[in-house]
Design an enzyme around this catalytic site. Structure first.
Site, PDB file in Angstrom:
ATOM      1  N   SER A 176      38.449  55.363  37.745  1.00  0.00           N
ATOM      2  CA  SER A 176      39.324  53.725  38.201  1.00  0.00           C
ATOM      3  C   SER A 176      40.784  54.081  38.514  1.00  0.00           C
ATOM      4  CB  SER A 176      39.682  52.889  36.991  1.00  0.00           C
ATOM      5  OG  SER A 176      40.486  53.208  35.840  1.00  0.00           O
ATOM      6  N   HIS A 204      33.656  50.832  39.076  1.00  0.00           N
ATOM      7  CA  HIS A 204      33.782  50.484  40.282  1.00  0.00           C
ATOM      8  C   HIS A 204      33.020  51.338  41.095  1.00  0.00           C
ATOM      9  CE1 HIS A 204      38.246  49.471  39.533  1.00  0.00           C
ATOM     10  NE2 HIS A 204      37.827  50.250  38.138  1.00  0.00           N
ATOM     11  N   LYS A 235      35.048  42.656  39.591  1.00  0.00           N
ATOM     12  CA  LYS A 235      35.499  43.488  41.411  1.00  0.00           C
ATOM     13  C   LYS A 235      34.773  43.377  42.595  1.00  0.00           C
ATOM     14  CE  LYS A 235      37.931  46.662  37.405  1.00  0.00           C
ATOM     15  NZ  LYS A 235      37.664  46.204  36.518  1.00  0.00           N
TER      16      LYS A 235
HETATM   17  C1  LIG Z   1      36.662  51.561  34.525  1.00  0.00           C
HETATM   18  C2  LIG Z   1      36.931  50.450  34.234  1.00  0.00           C
HETATM   19  N1  LIG Z   1      36.139  50.182  32.933  1.00  0.00           N
HETATM   20  C3  LIG Z   1      36.045  48.109  32.496  1.00  0.00           C
HETATM   21  C4  LIG Z   1      37.091  47.731  33.586  1.00  0.00           C
HETATM   22  C5  LIG Z   1      37.490  46.109  32.458  1.00  0.00           C
HETATM   23  O1  LIG Z   1      36.363  45.658  33.315  1.00  0.00           O
HETATM   24  P1  LIG Z   1      37.401  44.141  33.585  1.00  0.00           P
HETATM   25  O2  LIG Z   1      38.417  43.620  34.060  1.00  0.00           O
HETATM   26  O3  LIG Z   1      36.019  43.287  33.840  1.00  0.00           O
HETATM   27  O4  LIG Z   1      37.581  43.518  31.329  1.00  0.00           O
HETATM   28  C6  LIG Z   1      37.990  48.784  34.395  1.00  0.00           C
HETATM   29  C7  LIG Z   1      39.168  46.945  34.948  1.00  0.00           C
HETATM   30  O5  LIG Z   1      39.862  47.537  35.437  1.00  0.00           O
HETATM   31  C8  LIG Z   1      38.043  49.536  34.997  1.00  0.00           C
HETATM   32  O6  LIG Z   1      38.450  50.085  35.765  1.00  0.00           O
END
Ligand SMILES: Cc1ncc(COP(=O)(O)O)c(C=O)c1O
Length: 418
Positions: A176, A204, A235
């Site tokens: 991310s 992502h 996203k």
């Molecule tokens: C790689 C990754 N996993 C999980 C999440 C968490 O997702 P959510 O924003 O739906 O809680 C994010 C959020 O930025 C992320 O970048």
């Protein structure tokens, strides 16, 4: 007891205090930020679906038809037709038997990891995995072997020493904060060899990579070799929430064992219907995905021409690593003064010494404005006292250090042979 004021002062002194910025109006390539119009270059609304008229009206219709809340958790009375339909659509999209909605990606990671690993087991986690994976590992109370970023040899070394205790390998699909893609083929092969489950967090990659935007696992051709594929709805799909795609047995187990699924209110119907409308748009106009890839290429090329080292990213996420948090903040403010909003990302989100601006491209950006943003970012870097060319040429521009100290923990407590 925590001395709250003192802790805030300490964060301020370290350049690590965080504050929220305010956007007026919908998410889009241009927004009004704290009263000032800017180009938005740090949103995960990758395909421009959060503000798409068809997605908005699907949410509005759902509110009229089903109401705004689901009223209860899924296992009480919160499972509505709208949830079931989206789960079927997501399972088909990911080419898996079943999909299960969760309240968010954070909740999905915490719930699934804690359901799949117990005290005495070992979870293998990439050192740059998202915080929600780290927290899922902590919740499981399993031993955690944090392998060096994308280093399959280090992962193999750990697997060989785990004996029969290896329970799960978990990795971001697209990292991310770095925009690189996990070596999924190798990971799946090692998992098969060592008889251990694999979970891929494709927050992502969903909607951005692979055929039809089906994700990083689809791009690698290993969708059905991953035990749990997590994707988010907040996203590229423009809404809110998350899902896991898996086989029927796994889904039945998670319904019974994932505490964040069991003990949390089901997603609101408008968010679910919005995600379904976004999925429709993704399936009927996959050119959004190729436009995103083209835009990301345009931005990376323009940044490279400014001297930035952007080689590690192959996706819509492009980090400009500058080093110290104060420098990242100065550069962020200098970019804002020039009309470009790219948020500074500092520890503990990224390892110490790798503070950065994390740029995120959208398919709705115009190539010309991405080129001009790169020029403005070059100016902002120099105004902040950062020379991209010197950094790119020198050592240490890449990824170093530990994510919230996780790597050091792993080094201190290596996996013991069973
Ligand atoms: C790689 C990754 N996993 C999980 C999440 C968490 O997702 P959510 O924003 O739906 O809680 C994010 C959020 O930025 C992320 O970048």
């Amino acid at each position: 007891m925590i001395e709250i004021e003192a802790r805030l002062d300490e964060l301020e002194a370290l350049g690590l205090r965080r504050r929220m910025r305010l956007i007026s109006g919908p998410q889009g390539p241009h927004v009004v930020l704290d009263g000032k119009p800017v180009l938005l270059l740090c949103s995960n609304n990758y395909l421009g679906l959060a503000d798409h008229p068809r997605v908005r009206s699907a949410a509005a219709r759902a509110a009229t038809r089903w109401g705004v809340g689901s009223g209860a958790s899924r296992l009480v009375s919160g499972t509505m037709t709208v949830h079931r339909r989206l789960e079927e659509r997501l399972a088909a999209f990911k080419r898996r038997d079943t999909a299960l909605l969760f309240g968010s990606g954070y909740l999905a990671n915490c719930g699934v990891i804690a359901a799949l690993a117990r005290p005495g087991d070992v979870v293998f986690s990439d050192e740059l995995n998202h915080a929600s994976i780290i927290d899922g590992c902590r919740l499981s109370r399993a031993e955690v072997f944090v392998y060096d970023h994308a280093d399959v040899e280090h992962l193999e070394w750990g697997l060989e020493r785990a004996g029969g205790r290896a329970a799960l390998i978990v990795t971001d699909g697209v990292f991310s904060m770095d925009g690189d893609v996990a070596p999924l083929l190798d990971i799946v092969e090692l998992a098969r060899e060592h008889d251990v489950r694999v979970m891929v967090d494709d927050a992502h990659g969903t909607g951005t990579l692979g055929p039809g935007g089906r994700g990083a696992a689809a791009a690698a051709g290993i969708e059905d070799e991953v035990d749990v594929l997590m994707g988010t709805l907040g996203k590229a799909l423009g809404s809110y929430g998350a899902f896991v795609a898996c086989d029927g047995t796994m889904a039945r187990y998670l319904v019974n064992a994932a505490r964040t699924f069991i003990f949390s209110t089901a997603l609101p119907p408008p968010a679910v219907a919005a995600a379904a409308a976004a999925l429709d748009l993704l399936e009927t106009s996959p050119e959004r995905v190729s436009k995103l890839a083209r835009n990301a290429h345009v931005l990376r090329a323009a940044l490279a021409a400014e001297g930035f080292d952007v080689e590690s990213s192959g996706t819509q996420i492009v980090p400009l690593v500058v080093g110290e948090p104060e420098l990242a903040m100065r550069m962020c403010e200098a970019a804002l003064a020039r009309g470009v909003f790219a948020q500074a990302i500092r520890p503990p989100t990224v390892p110490a010494g790798t503070s950065r601006l994390r740029l995120a491209v959208m398919s709705t950006h115009r190539p010309g404005e991405l080129r001009s943003a790169a020029r403005l970012l070059g100016q902002a870097a120099r105004a902040a006292g950062f020379d991209p060319r010197a950094r790119a040429a020198g050592a240490g521009a890449g990824l170093t250090g530990a994510h919230t100290g996780a790597r050091d923990e792993a080094r201190a407590a290596p996996v013991r042979a069973a």
